[in-house]
Design a protein around this motif. Structure first.
Motif, PDB file in Angstrom:
ATOM      1  N   SER A 257      65.291  27.546  12.401  1.00 55.20           N
ATOM      2  CA  SER A 257      64.412  27.538  11.236  1.00 55.20           C
ATOM      3  C   SER A 257      63.931  28.960  10.934  1.00 55.20           C
ATOM      4  O   SER A 257      63.545  29.694  11.853  1.00 55.20           O
ATOM      5  CB  SER A 257      63.205  26.642  11.497  1.00 55.20           C
ATOM      6  OG  SER A 257      62.208  26.837  10.521  1.00 55.20           O
ATOM      7  N   PRO A 258      63.920  29.359   9.684  1.00 50.43           N
ATOM      8  CA  PRO A 258      63.377  30.680   9.323  1.00 50.43           C
ATOM      9  C   PRO A 258      61.923  30.860   9.741  1.00 50.43           C
ATOM     10  O   PRO A 258      61.456  31.991   9.890  1.00 50.43           O
ATOM     11  CB  PRO A 258      63.527  30.709   7.798  1.00 50.43           C
ATOM     12  CG  PRO A 258      64.642  29.774   7.503  1.00 50.43           C
ATOM     13  CD  PRO A 258      64.513  28.675   8.516  1.00 50.43           C
ATOM     14  N   GLU A 259      61.201  29.740   9.953  1.00 46.73           N
ATOM     15  CA  GLU A 259      59.798  29.810  10.382  1.00 46.73           C
ATOM     16  C   GLU A 259      59.641  30.563  11.706  1.00 46.73           C
ATOM     17  O   GLU A 259      58.599  31.156  11.968  1.00 46.73           O
ATOM     18  CB  GLU A 259      59.223  28.401  10.535  1.00 46.73           C
ATOM     19  CG  GLU A 259      58.705  27.791   9.257  1.00 46.73           C
ATOM     20  CD  GLU A 259      57.422  28.470   8.783  1.00 46.73           C
ATOM     21  OE1 GLU A 259      56.531  28.709   9.606  1.00 46.73           O
ATOM     22  OE2 GLU A 259      57.339  28.778   7.590  1.00 46.73           O
ATOM     23  N   LEU A 260      60.675  30.558  12.544  1.00 48.91           N
ATOM     24  CA  LEU A 260      60.570  31.214  13.850  1.00 48.91           C
ATOM     25  C   LEU A 260      60.419  32.727  13.717  1.00 48.91           C
ATOM     26  O   LEU A 260      59.888  33.383  14.615  1.00 48.91           O
ATOM     27  CB  LEU A 260      61.791  30.877  14.714  1.00 48.91           C
ATOM     28  CG  LEU A 260      62.040  29.397  15.034  1.00 48.91           C
ATOM     29  CD1 LEU A 260      63.096  29.260  16.119  1.00 48.91           C
ATOM     30  CD2 LEU A 260      60.768  28.676  15.441  1.00 48.91           C
ATOM     31  N   SER A 261      60.871  33.292  12.615  1.00 54.22           N
ATOM     32  CA  SER A 261      60.750  34.746  12.431  1.00 54.22           C
ATOM     33  C   SER A 261      59.308  35.164  12.193  1.00 54.22           C
ATOM     34  O   SER A 261      58.990  36.361  12.268  1.00 54.22           O
ATOM     35  CB  SER A 261      61.626  35.208  11.263  1.00 54.22           C
ATOM     36  OG  SER A 261      61.175  34.633  10.042  1.00 54.22           O
ATOM     37  N   ALA A 348      64.161  20.921  18.228  1.00 55.18           N
ATOM     38  CA  ALA A 348      62.957  21.720  17.987  1.00 55.18           C
ATOM     39  C   ALA A 348      63.342  23.130  17.552  1.00 55.18           C
ATOM     40  O   ALA A 348      64.235  23.754  18.136  1.00 55.18           O
ATOM     41  CB  ALA A 348      62.099  21.783  19.249  1.00 55.18           C
ATOM     42  N   GLY A 349      62.669  23.613  16.510  1.00 50.79           N
ATOM     43  CA  GLY A 349      62.935  24.957  16.023  1.00 50.79           C
ATOM     44  C   GLY A 349      64.165  25.081  15.150  1.00 50.79           C
ATOM     45  O   GLY A 349      64.525  26.183  14.754  1.00 50.79           O
ATOM     46  N   THR A 350      64.801  23.971  14.830  1.00 50.51           N
ATOM     47  CA  THR A 350      66.000  24.001  13.992  1.00 50.51           C
ATOM     48  C   THR A 350      65.657  23.577  12.568  1.00 50.51           C
ATOM     49  O   THR A 350      64.518  23.235  12.259  1.00 50.51           O
ATOM     50  CB  THR A 350      67.086  23.075  14.552  1.00 50.51           C
ATOM     51  OG1 THR A 350      66.683  21.713  14.382  1.00 50.51           O
ATOM     52  CG2 THR A 350      67.342  23.346  16.022  1.00 50.51           C
ATOM     53  N   LEU A 351      66.664  23.564  11.701  1.00 53.09           N
ATOM     54  CA  LEU A 351      66.434  23.185  10.312  1.00 53.09           C
ATOM     55  C   LEU A 351      66.169  21.690  10.148  1.00 53.09           C
ATOM     56  O   LEU A 351      65.633  21.258   9.133  1.00 53.09           O
ATOM     57  CB  LEU A 351      67.650  23.578   9.461  1.00 53.09           C
ATOM     58  CG  LEU A 351      67.922  25.086   9.340  1.00 53.09           C
ATOM     59  CD1 LEU A 351      69.189  25.335   8.538  1.00 53.09           C
ATOM     60  CD2 LEU A 351      66.743  25.787   8.697  1.00 53.09           C
ATOM     61  N   HIS A 352      66.553  20.901  11.131  1.00 59.11           N
ATOM     62  CA  HIS A 352      66.312  19.454  11.094  1.00 59.11           C
ATOM     63  C   HIS A 352      65.573  19.040  12.365  1.00 59.11           C
ATOM     64  O   HIS A 352      66.170  18.507  13.294  1.00 59.11           O
ATOM     65  CB  HIS A 352      67.625  18.683  10.969  1.00 59.11           C
ATOM     66  CG  HIS A 352      68.276  18.814   9.642  1.00 59.11           C
ATOM     67  ND1 HIS A 352      67.864  18.107   8.530  1.00 59.11           N
ATOM     68  CD2 HIS A 352      69.298  19.594   9.229  1.00 59.11           C
ATOM     69  CE1 HIS A 352      68.611  18.441   7.500  1.00 59.11           C
ATOM     70  NE2 HIS A 352      69.488  19.340   7.890  1.00 59.11           N
ATOM     71  N   PRO A 353      64.267  19.265  12.414  1.00 62.69           N
ATOM     72  CA  PRO A 353      63.510  18.981  13.637  1.00 62.69           C
ATOM     73  C   PRO A 353      63.220  17.492  13.817  1.00 62.69           C
ATOM     74  O   PRO A 353      62.063  17.053  13.756  1.00 62.69           O
ATOM     75  CB  PRO A 353      62.223  19.782  13.432  1.00 62.69           C
ATOM     76  CG  PRO A 353      62.039  19.809  11.948  1.00 62.69           C
ATOM     77  CD  PRO A 353      63.419  19.874  11.367  1.00 62.69           C
ATOM     78  N   GLN A 354      64.284  16.689  14.020  1.00 67.06           N
ATOM     79  CA  GLN A 354      64.093  15.288  14.358  1.00 67.06           C
ATOM     80  C   GLN A 354      63.834  15.247  15.852  1.00 67.06           C
ATOM     81  O   GLN A 354      64.748  15.347  16.656  1.00 67.06           O
ATOM     82  CB  GLN A 354      65.321  14.463  13.989  1.00 67.06           C
ATOM     83  CG  GLN A 354      65.086  12.953  13.951  1.00 67.06           C
ATOM     84  CD  GLN A 354      64.611  12.350  15.243  1.00 67.06           C
ATOM     85  OE1 GLN A 354      63.413  12.069  15.379  1.00 67.06           O
ATOM     86  NE2 GLN A 354      65.494  12.162  16.202  1.00 67.06           N
ATOM     87  N   LEU A 355      62.579  15.097  16.242  1.00 65.59           N
ATOM     88  CA  LEU A 355      62.158  15.294  17.624  1.00 65.59           C
ATOM     89  C   LEU A 355      61.833  13.990  18.335  1.00 65.59           C
ATOM     90  O   LEU A 355      61.570  14.002  19.540  1.00 65.59           O
ATOM     91  CB  LEU A 355      60.933  16.212  17.659  1.00 65.59           C
ATOM     92  CG  LEU A 355      61.003  17.473  16.786  1.00 65.59           C
ATOM     93  CD1 LEU A 355      59.705  18.267  16.909  1.00 65.59           C
ATOM     94  CD2 LEU A 355      62.197  18.335  17.169  1.00 65.59           C
TER      95      LEU A 355
END
Length: 947
Positions: A257-261, A348-355
């Motif tokens: 996910s770009p959010e991690l940056s 987790a941390g990916t573009l599809h966070p199905q956790l």
């Protein structure tokens, strides 16, 4: 010899392509008939003292051709395995065929031929090790360019992997073994795999080879993700310096996910502890390499500590101080104190966070609802969810369909579609899709439902790839006890029955029985309750299904009884949440590693509380971050916010405390440890409520009414009208929890559930969930392959007591991985290291009962019977009900037949081995033992659905 042996596969000269053959060096080549016939011809010539194959008679040539054809036909089905058929296996088939045709002297020549060539290969490898220059240089194919293989560098890598373990692990032996697999043009990846396999093959001899194998796997991971192997000694520096590159590469490749940056990447990189990679066992590393570490076109760009940090960052995205929370989460995960469930680790941390791990749904009795649920199953399974479907509402076979004025085919044909859908949608290619369908015991199709997993009968009415479970009301269990009658109904004529439980269910059920007796219902059937019970037990023994789960304790003790009904459990029988047409229940799982919370033989309560506070926060965060494949799932999870905190490594914790599973002390430890987990978990959820607010349906819940799980045992007794055989003692001050909840409420409707942890326990190297030790030496299968598992803790203790030796290892093999029958071993070791089938099932049920009083949901409880019988099954499951359990899981049993132990030198057991201290020699050990015929293999890759 020009005739083909396999016309359907085509002819290429005399070569017939059947399937791939795996050579000793790991290469796969086409299966060539001519090579087999040539070897057999040479054996005949040697036996007949002929100089050339041209001296063979026509009759002998014909016979050789026939033998070759039989070998090929035998090898064809064996070659359908994933890795093809090995050269050694083909040679075994040749030997067997020669013996079968009574060419005993020729077979002897062939065996000697094999032995001679094997010796030549070994001598060449040894000579190459001593003097590599004496042999032509071996060429390595590195990205299409050939270059000389650096034997010295190879030796250094193996020596580094054995560093500190030289007393038990021989780098020279590994070096020799690895070289045997080499061939010109071998790639670096194939060399690395050869080294791992050589170490892996020796794990059964000494568990230190597990460490060697894990180090060699780390080399592979480091080369792919960091650019160099651990042998370069600069791993720590590379870990720190390349973290921002890892994030950038993952975002660019759309894996992260770009959010991690937006995190402070330098800060996070500085606290990564590369040394924690050494905590992984070999199988754990192999598992995360194969299925968890993110990759780009097959190359893992994610290292183990980056993996933990990615999960930690993914779970802290919405935190106010996301960097500090990511560090907190990382330290809990990377030290193996707590592990999130597999979907969380995957996504987790990916573009599809199905956790989330589990989805539970109820199907309504109309065509749109049925096929919507099948479609929802596919969407949920795609993102790694395990599914539990309640099908009790579907009208029974031959019931009236008002719209078409026809007759229904019942629930069974729809379940066939559900089963096929689970196979078709395989959780994103990472593991097999899995679903469990539930049916209540009064449904008119219940007897056909019991037969769904049978291998006989109409295959159109069988579901070989779907799990099934009985949803049993207490009234049925009482009717069985009373030897009473039981009436089956079609749900369309008793529409309210499925939503009732306890006394309300009994009252309504008896009313419908009276209606049926008066002929006021279209469809019903009355049968002896014991007959149906016996059929349930017979099927669970024969097929492992349907599982035995109990409706009333699951509902009566539910914290959410004010806003719905628990209609079923999930795929692994531990999740118990309300479902309805507009709510698909969702649960978010993770498990505490109990072994990591034992300090000097005692449960470390301070450490446990710290871990649980962080774990509950991580689980609660999942709810808001989660990607929901359906609106019904999103509605339910946001409204009730359930989480399922579980545990694993229970057997390991017992061993660390010097306690046997099958003992009063073991049962007491189960009670006290679960009490502590429950106390800390409820406090953690209540503190989160004080910080973030209660879940939206909190008002009116049992929590709101001042009822904790321990209080609801009395409620169940009242509803049943009988005592529950459950110890109700407490040791902690629960008034503190009551005051906390009264003041702040609860953040989560449900907090605790003990899942199977099949995969995450493998990753961190502890025993599964609350399971006793399966065997001390066995082969474990999962989607990464087959792996020899040796109980490291047992071996270490035997070494400390100077009992471990090759003879004892062979004895453990002989006795199928158990210690109980090995003569001369100290009784305290046998007691503490008793395996699952040596422990009477009442000990498992007692321990589970003690835990159940503290848990607001359920447990995935497997039950084991070494010598099953109808009486023992009957007693076991009745005791589970009387002891207040909500659900049970698999029944695992041993077969009644016996086989000869032909692969072990039984003569050794007639001589007193080294481990025997002051014991008489035992030379009359039985040759025959019971093989394992389990209802469901404990190593089955299909059983990984929850975690």
């Amino acid at each position: 010899m020009s005739e083909t042996l396999n016309n359907q596969n085509g002819i290429v000269g005399n070569a017939v392509v059947v399937m791939n053959v795996t050579k000793r060096d790991g290469r796969q080549v086409s299966f060539n008939e001519s090579l087999i016939s040539q070897a057999i011809e040479k054996a005949f010539c040697a036996d007949l003292n002929l100089k050339s194959v041209t001296d063979l008679s026509e009759a002998q040539r014909t016979r050789i051709h026939d033998i070759t054809r039989n070998v090929v036909e035998t090898a064809k089905p064996l070659s359908l395995a994933k890795d093809g058929i090995s050269v050694e296996k083909i040679q075994d088939v040749v030997e067997a065929e020669l013996m079968k045709n009574q060419y005993f002297s020729v077979a002897r020549r062939y065996i000697l031929y094999r032995a001679e060539h094997n010796k030549i290969r070994q001598l060449r490898a040894e000579e190459r090790m001593e003097n590599p220059q004496a042999f032509p240089s071996m060429m390595v194919n590195r990205d299409g360019q050939l270059e000389n293989l650096d034997f010295q560098r190879l030796r250094e890598q193996i020596s580094t992997a054995c560093e500190g373990l030289e007393e038990t692990c021989s780098a020279e032996e590994l070096f020799v073994e690895v070289q045997k697999q080499f061939f010109n043009g071998i790639t670096p990846r194939e060399i690395a795999r050869c080294m791992v396999l050589a170490a892996r093959a020796r794990i059964e001899n000494d568990p230190d080879y597990d460490t060697v194998a894990s180090r060699l796997v780390l080399n592979i991971i480091y080369r792919e993700s960091l650019g160099k192997s651990s042998a370069t000694r600069d791993v720590i520096e590379r870990y720190r310096n390349q973290f921002d590159d890892y994030i950038a590469e993952g975002i660019e490749a759309e894996r992260l996910s770009p959010e991690l940056s937006n995190f402070d990447l330098d800060r996070l990189a500085s606290i990564i502890v590369p040394e924690r990679d050494a905590l992984f066992p070999y199988l754990g590393l192999q598992t995360i390499y194969d299925r968890y570490l993110l990759h780009i076109e097959g190359r893992r760009f994610e290292s183990p500590q980056y993996f933990w940090m990615r999960v930690a960052m993914g779970l802290s995205i919405n935190e106010a101080d996301r960097n500090e929370r990511a560090i907190e989460f990382y330290n809990i995960l990377s030290t193996f104190r707590f592990t999130s469930a597999t979907p969380t680790l995957f996504n987790a941390g990916t573009l599809h966070p199905q956790l989330s791990s589990c989805y539970l749904s109820t199907v309504s009795d109309d065509l749109d609802s049925i096929f919507k649920q099948i479609g929802d199953n596919a969407r949920l399974s795609k993102w790694a969810g395990g599914l539990g479907n309640d099908w009790t509402n579907i009208r029974a076979t031959n019931s009236h369909i008002k719209g078409t004025n026809g007759q229904s085919q019942g629930v069974i044909p729809f379940l066939k579609v559900v089963s096929d859908t689970a196979v078709a949608v395989n959780q994103g290619g990472k593991r097999k899709g899995a679903v469990c369908s539930y049916l209540e015991t009064w449904h008119l199709d219940i007897e056909e439902f019991l037969d769904l997993r049978k291998n006989t009968g109409d295959d159109r009415r069988r579901t070989h790839d779907m799990h099934t479970a009985n949803w049993i009301p207490d009234l049925f269990m009482r009717r069985v006890h009373e030897e009473g009658q039981w009436t089956l109904f079609s749900p369309d004529e008793v529409p309210d029955l499925h939503d009732l439980y306890g006394k309300a269910f009994e009252e309504r059920y008896t009313y419908y029985e009276q209606q049926a007796a008066e002929g006021k219902l279209r469809l019903s059937r009355t049968i002896p309750a014991q007959d149906l019970w016996r059929k349930m037990l017979t099927r669970v023994f024969e097929t492992g299904h349907p599982w035995i789960t109990f409706k009333d304790p699951s509902n009566v003790r539910s914290p959410q009884d004010h806003c719905g009904v628990v209609h079923s459990s999930n795929l692994c029988t531990e999740i118990l949440l309300n479902t309805s047409a507009d709510e698909t229940a969702v649960c978010n799982l993770g498990s505490i590693n109990m072994l990591n919370h034992i300090t000097e033989g005692e449960l470390d309560l301070e450490k446990l509380e710290e871990t649980i506070n962080t774990a509950v926060r991580m689980l609660d965060n999942v709810i808001d971050i989660n990607f929901y494949p359906t609106e019904e799932a999103k509605n339910a999870n946001h409204r009730h916010r359930p989480v399922g905190l579980g545990l694993m490594g229970f057997q390991d914790a017992l061993s660390a405390c010097g306690i046997s599973y099958a003992s009063d002390e073991g049962v007491e430890f189960a009670d006290r440890s679960m009490e502590a987990i429950s106390w800390f978990a409820l406090m953690a959820s209540s503190r989160l409520a004080g910080e973030r607010g209660t879940y939206s349906s909190y008002e009116g819940s049992k929590w709101d009414r001042g009822l904790l799980p321990i209080d609801t045992v009395a409620t169940l007794e009242e509803e049943r009208g009988m005592a529950i055989d459950m110890d109700k003692s407490t040791t902690m001050d629960w008034s503190v929890v009551r005051k906390q909840i009264k003041k702040h409420g609860m953040r989560n409707s449900n907090v605790m559930a003990i899942a199977p942890t099949a995969t995450i326990s493998t990753i961190i190297g502890v025993t599964q969930s609350i399971e006793p030790t399966y065997k001390h030496l066995f082969v474990k299968s999962n989607l990464s392959g087959e792996f020899v598992q040796l109980n490291v803790k047992l071996v270490n203790e035997l070494k400390e007591r100077d009992l471990w030796c090759d003879e004892l290892l062979e004895a453990i093999k002989y006795y199928d991985g158990s210690l109980g029958d090995i003569p001369g071993l100290p009784e305290d070791i046998k007691g503490r290291f008793a395996t699952a089938f040596e422990i009477e099932p009442q000990w498992l049920i007692k321990a589970a009962s003690r835990r159940q009083k503290w848990i607001d949901m359920g447990q995935s409880l497997n039950l084991y019977l070494g010598q099953p019988s109808g009486r023992r099954l009957d007693e076991m499951y009745k005791y589970a009900w009387v002891a207040g359990l909500k659900t049970t899981y698999y029944l695992r049993s041993l077969g009644a037949t016996q086989v000869e132990k032909s692969t072990v030198d039984i003569n050794k057991f007639g001589v007193q081995p080294r481990w025997m201290k002051n014991s008489s020699s035992s030379s009359d050990i039985a040759v025959e033992r019971q093989p394992e015929v389990q209802a469901c293999s404990i190593d089955d890759p299909d059983c990984e659905a929850c975690q």
